[in-house]
Design a protein around this motif. Structure first.
Motif: not given
Length: 560
Positions: A377-379, A382-386, A390-397, A415-419
């Motif tokens: 969740d932390y990572a 941080r990615y979402s705020r930036a 795509a990196e958020t989706v990769a982590i969740r995947r 995460a994927a819906r947001s992207a």
């Protein structure tokens, strides 16, 4: 509604206790005895499993407060016994103001009488009370010994107070004996404070250390479920700190004692924190603490107490890099330590370094089935705020593929819906779950995550196709519940099968579930226009199970 000459009413009692305790308190009205009305409080005994002592305050700007020595009350709750006493007070509300006035008169009369007594008369009164009250005599003997600096007697009495054997059965202080022992430990703490107040703080330091060791040895053989002994032991530890603050013992010797205590077998009772003594230790003592902690860490690098002590000292020094290096020596597989390091670096104003440690944690835990979700969740945060979706989706995947759980599926979906990538990600995720889906499973909680994911998506048509030979009973019922209006015939088949499964088990919970299923069966027949078929079905079922009288009562209660 009752009037409030006592400062509270039934509404206040219900709000304090909650509906459950309030209703249970109604059943204890006849168990209240010995009601004693004072100026600002009421005491009574309520006979429950034991005789419990209850004290209520009477009104005032903070409202009614309650104290009871039952286990639930000792946790700080306004229990059913407090409710019973409060309701008893309300029953006598018209008499309470007169009784409070009488209590004030008695108190002022007692004060005036004591003030008028001569010294000899007061001494005679005290001797009379001491002769008839063993605990009072013991407390006064201890105060007298402390006042005349009779240190031998004080030591003997304090250690006797800490001896658990008079309270133990078969070598163990049981739950019901713990409060009595706690009172004696509190007496010992009071005696240590009296020593310090009487100019004997150095002696109090040594005696407190003896007491802390004795308590540490005894604590493991006490059922302190309510924490009453622990609170009294904490008072002894506080008395030691207070005595050290006055006596200012040799800082290096104090540091050695503190480290020995924390790393020994006795700290479970007191949970001493050496940094509480920082002012007494000064620079010299803290340096000695650091030296001893480092030596202990080298001797036992995996020791929990050694690690805790070193972390506390390094954290207090404020050297973030040293703290990170210390944490990095023992990175746990779940990634929790990586997260801890990231949070420390964040707090130090180093967000780039913090994220780098979080990313390292994700790499180090890749493929682990059990990873601290807070790190992920932390990572992702941080990615979402930036704006790095795509990196958020990769982590969740990655986490989803490692865990294959419904929770991980939901996080990937969000995460994927947001992207704007959910359609592609969903197809791949469902394909992975389809590979894992077990065949021909039965039971209530053994179905595949695939079915849970489809139900969570609201994709009922696909869920029906995939459920055959795979879904468990829980999933079948959820699928039927969601499809009752759109596919009543399919839902009816599920409900009828589940009813058959509940014919053999017994018990009120089973009967309630069976009744709810029958209501669902009836709803499906109504939707299909075949309600006439339900009447003979229900009659046949009742005839088959008629010997289960409790079931018949439950069905009657549901209009079946």
């Amino acid at each position: 509604m009752a009037r409030k000459p006592v400062g509270f009413g039934e509404d206040e009692l219900r709000a304090l206790a909650g509906d459950r305790s309030f209703e249970r308190g109604l059943g204890y009205l006849d168990a209240v005895s010995g009601l004693d009305v004072g100026d600002d409080s009421v005491t009574a005994v309520v006979q429950g499993t034991d005789g419990y002592e209850v004290e209520l305050t009477l009104g005032g700007h903070i409202g009614v407060l309650g104290r009871c020595d039952c286990p639930y009350g000792q946790e700080g709750n306004f229990c059913k016994h407090c409710v019973a006493v409060g309701l008893t007070v309300l029953r006598q509300a018209e008499e309470i103001p007169r009784q409070r006035a009488a209590a004030r008169t008695r108190a002022s009369g007692l004060e005036a009488w004591l003030t008028a007594l001569s010294r000899d008369e007061l001494l005679a009164l005290v001797r009379e009370q001491v002769a008839g009250d063993r605990e009072l005599r013991r407390r006064l003997e201890l105060r007298a010994a402390a006042a005349r600096s009779d240190l031998g007697t004080v030591r003997d009495r304090v250690l006797a107070l800490l001896d658990p054997r008079p309270f133990a059965r078969y070598g163990y202080v049981e739950y019901d004996a713990a409060p009595g022992y706690a009172r004696q430990v509190q007496e010992a703490a009071d005696a240590l404070r009296a020593l310090s107040a009487g100019g004997q703080s150095a002696c109090a330091v040594g005696l407190a250390e003896e007491a802390i060791r004795a308590l540490g040895e005894a604590y493991g053989e006490i059922d302190d479920s309510d924490g009453v002994v622990g609170q009294a032991v904490a008072a002894v530890a506080e008395a030691h700190l207070e005595a050290c603050s006055v006596a200012r013992p040799d800082p290096e010797r104090l540091a050695e004692w503190l480290v020995g205590h924390v790393l020994g077998d006795w700290n479970d009772a007191t949970d001493l924190d050496p940094l509480d003594y920082a002012d007494v230790l000064g620079h010299t003592g803290v340096a000695r603490l650091r030296q001893l902690a480092a030596e202990a860490r080298r001797r036992s690098p995996r020791g929990w107490a050694e690690r805790y002590l070193m972390e506390r000292l390094v954290h207090a020094e404020g050297d973030v890099d040293a703290l990170v290096a210390l944490y990095a020596q023992d990175l746990v597989p779940s990634g929790a330590t990586h997260l801890r390091i990231a949070e420390e670096l964040d707090a130090a104003g180093r967000p780039e370094d913090a994220l780098a440690w979080a990313e390292r944690g994700l790499r180090d835990t890749a493929g682990e089935a059990h990873v601290d979700g807070r790190l992920v969740d932390y990572a992702c945060a941080r990615y979402s705020r930036a704006g790095r979706e795509a990196e958020t989706v990769a982590i969740r995947r990655d986490r989803f593929l490692a865990e294959r759980s419904l929770a991980a599926y939901r996080q990937l979906r969000a995460a994927a819906r947001s992207a704007g990538r959910w359609e592609t990600e969903r197809a791949a995720a469902l394909a992975a779950l389809r590979e894992d889906a077990p065949q021909e499973r039965s039971g209530w909680h053994r179905g595949p995550v695939l079915i849970d994911a489809l139900l969570d998506d609201g994709d009922l048509d696909t869920a029906w196709r995939e459920a055959s030979g795979r879904a468990d009973d829980r999933q079948w019922q959820q699928l039927a519940d969601l499809s009752r209006e759109t596919r009543p015939a399919d839902a009816l088949g599920v409900y009828l099968r589940l009813v058959e499964l509940l014919k053999e088990p017994t018990g009120e919970r089973v009967y309630e579930r069976l009744a709810r299923l029958l209501l669902d069966v009836r709803s499906c027949h109504r939707a299909l226009g075949t309600e006439d078929a339900f009447t003979p079905y229900l009659a046949g079922l009742r005839a088959e199970l008629k010997r289960r009288r409790k079931l018949m009562t439950v069905l009657d209660g549901h209009g079946l």
